[in-house]
Write a protein that holds these residues in place. Structure first.
Motif, PDB file in Angstrom:
ATOM      1  N   PHE A  89       0.855  -1.183   0.000  1.00  0.00           N
ATOM      2  CA  PHE A  89       0.000   0.000   0.000  1.00  0.00           C
ATOM      3  C   PHE A  89       0.888   1.230   0.000  1.00  0.00           C
ATOM      4  O   PHE A  89       1.778   1.354   0.833  1.00  0.00           O
ATOM      5  N   LYS A  90       0.640   2.152  -0.945  1.00  0.00           N
ATOM      6  CA  LYS A  90       1.485   3.344  -1.091  1.00  0.00           C
ATOM      7  C   LYS A  90       0.666   4.551  -1.517  1.00  0.00           C
ATOM      8  O   LYS A  90      -0.407   4.413  -2.097  1.00  0.00           O
ATOM      9  N   LYS A  91       1.220   5.717  -1.295  1.00  0.00           N
ATOM     10  CA  LYS A  91       0.683   6.950  -1.860  1.00  0.00           C
ATOM     11  C   LYS A  91       1.217   7.036  -3.295  1.00  0.00           C
ATOM     12  O   LYS A  91       2.381   6.741  -3.545  1.00  0.00           O
ATOM     13  N   GLU A 126       1.266  -2.814  -6.581  1.00  0.00           N
ATOM     14  CA  GLU A 126       1.035  -1.799  -5.564  1.00  0.00           C
ATOM     15  C   GLU A 126      -0.432  -1.396  -5.593  1.00  0.00           C
ATOM     16  O   GLU A 126      -1.038  -1.333  -6.663  1.00  0.00           O
ATOM     17  N   VAL A 127      -0.984  -1.138  -4.426  1.00  0.00           N
ATOM     18  CA  VAL A 127      -2.279  -0.468  -4.318  1.00  0.00           C
ATOM     19  C   VAL A 127      -1.934   0.940  -3.894  1.00  0.00           C
ATOM     20  O   VAL A 127      -1.348   1.158  -2.834  1.00  0.00           O
ATOM     21  N   VAL A 128      -2.245   1.893  -4.767  1.00  0.00           N
ATOM     22  CA  VAL A 128      -1.872   3.286  -4.507  1.00  0.00           C
ATOM     23  C   VAL A 128      -3.127   4.151  -4.393  1.00  0.00           C
ATOM     24  O   VAL A 128      -4.149   3.873  -5.009  1.00  0.00           O
ATOM     25  N   TYR A 129      -2.996   5.202  -3.575  1.00  0.00           N
ATOM     26  CA  TYR A 129      -4.078   6.183  -3.492  1.00  0.00           C
ATOM     27  C   TYR A 129      -3.547   7.506  -4.013  1.00  0.00           C
ATOM     28  O   TYR A 129      -2.382   7.848  -3.802  1.00  0.00           O
ATOM     29  N   ALA A 130      -4.397   8.214  -4.744  1.00  0.00           N
ATOM     30  CA  ALA A 130      -4.049   9.538  -5.263  1.00  0.00           C
ATOM     31  C   ALA A 130      -5.027  10.541  -4.660  1.00  0.00           C
ATOM     32  O   ALA A 130      -6.234  10.275  -4.582  1.00  0.00           O
ATOM     33  N   LEU A 131      -4.501  11.676  -4.257  1.00  0.00           N
ATOM     34  CA  LEU A 131      -5.329  12.715  -3.649  1.00  0.00           C
ATOM     35  C   LEU A 131      -5.858  13.674  -4.702  1.00  0.00           C
ATOM     36  O   LEU A 131      -5.307  13.777  -5.796  1.00  0.00           O
ATOM     37  N   ASN A 132      -6.902  14.413  -4.340  1.00  0.00           N
ATOM     38  CA  ASN A 132      -7.426  15.428  -5.243  1.00  0.00           C
ATOM     39  C   ASN A 132      -6.445  16.604  -5.315  1.00  0.00           C
ATOM     40  O   ASN A 132      -5.423  16.620  -4.610  1.00  0.00           O
ATOM     41  N   ALA A 142      -5.939   2.714  -6.917  1.00  0.00           N
ATOM     42  CA  ALA A 142      -5.635   1.920  -8.110  1.00  0.00           C
ATOM     43  C   ALA A 142      -4.679   0.783  -7.781  1.00  0.00           C
ATOM     44  O   ALA A 142      -3.895   0.869  -6.837  1.00  0.00           O
ATOM     45  N   VAL A 143      -4.746  -0.248  -8.595  1.00  0.00           N
ATOM     46  CA  VAL A 143      -3.784  -1.347  -8.564  1.00  0.00           C
ATOM     47  C   VAL A 143      -2.824  -1.092  -9.709  1.00  0.00           C
ATOM     48  O   VAL A 143      -3.251  -0.847 -10.842  1.00  0.00           O
TER      49      VAL A 143
END
Length: 194
Positions: A89-91, A126-132, A142-143
């Motif tokens: 899990f990552k940014k 990776e499962v990543v999250y992106a901020l607004n 996203a994967v």
């Protein structure tokens, strides 16, 4: 080992997507609940806290019988799904890849040819999250499959659950023939003499 295909990964992670979203969004909420928004000098501090909360939530969620195990080593955790796919899990960085300092451990993870110590013959994503744009909420989760600093493929996980698009009924078509309206010719105006 060849890089994983998107179809393979979707098949393994698909049943866990709601839990993955709960881990990521829950960790973001844990950070928000601290009341530190706008008070941290460096964005990396926020990313570190959110990462820690994701790891804690993942470890608390996936236990015996869940089909997901985890390995904690070198101040990070990896989650192993169905003994076939390892997830970090990552940014997301500006390229949509996990934001990293390139250590030996990171290089091993992002190289699809290298095996991870203690976890042989698995695919790595990776499962990543992106901020607004304002960095006030998570915009996407996203994967991502990568080879070094290159994205091989990615897909967004959302909570819509694959909702079907249902077409709305169309208005009934008229059964009467089209009516053509022809304007009358206007009478000519008398010419002024003068």
């Amino acid at each position: 080992m060849l890089p994983p295909t998107e179809a393979e990964i979707r098949g393994i992670l698909g049943p866990h997507e709601k839990d993955i979203l709960a881990v990521v969004h829950g960790a973001w909420q844990d950070f928000q609940d601290l009341g530190l928004s706008g008070r941290l000098r460096y964005k990396r501090n926020r990313a570190g806290l959110v990462h820690d909360f994701m790891v804690q939530r993942g470890m608390g969620l996936w236990g015996e019988g869940s089909g997901v195990t985890w390995q904690e080593k070198d101040e990070t955790a990896k989650f192993i799904f169905a003994e076939k796919v390892v997830v970090r899990f990552k940014k997301a960085d500006e390229n949509g890849l996990g934001s990293n300092i390139m250590t030996q451990a990171v290089m091993a993870f992002v190289d699809p040819q290298m095996e991870l110590p203690g976890i042989p013959s698995v695919s790595k994503v990776e499962v990543v999250y992106a901020l607004n744009a304002f960095e006030t909420q998570i915009e996407t989760v996203a994967v991502v499959s990568r080879d070094g600093d290159q994205e091989l493929w990615s897909y967004v996980i959302d909570d819509r659950g694959g909702a079907a698009v249902i077409p709305l009924p169309l208005a009934p078509t008229p059964t009467e023939p089209d009516v053509v309206i022809t304007p009358k010719a206007l009478p000519e105006k008398p010419k002024k003499t003068g």
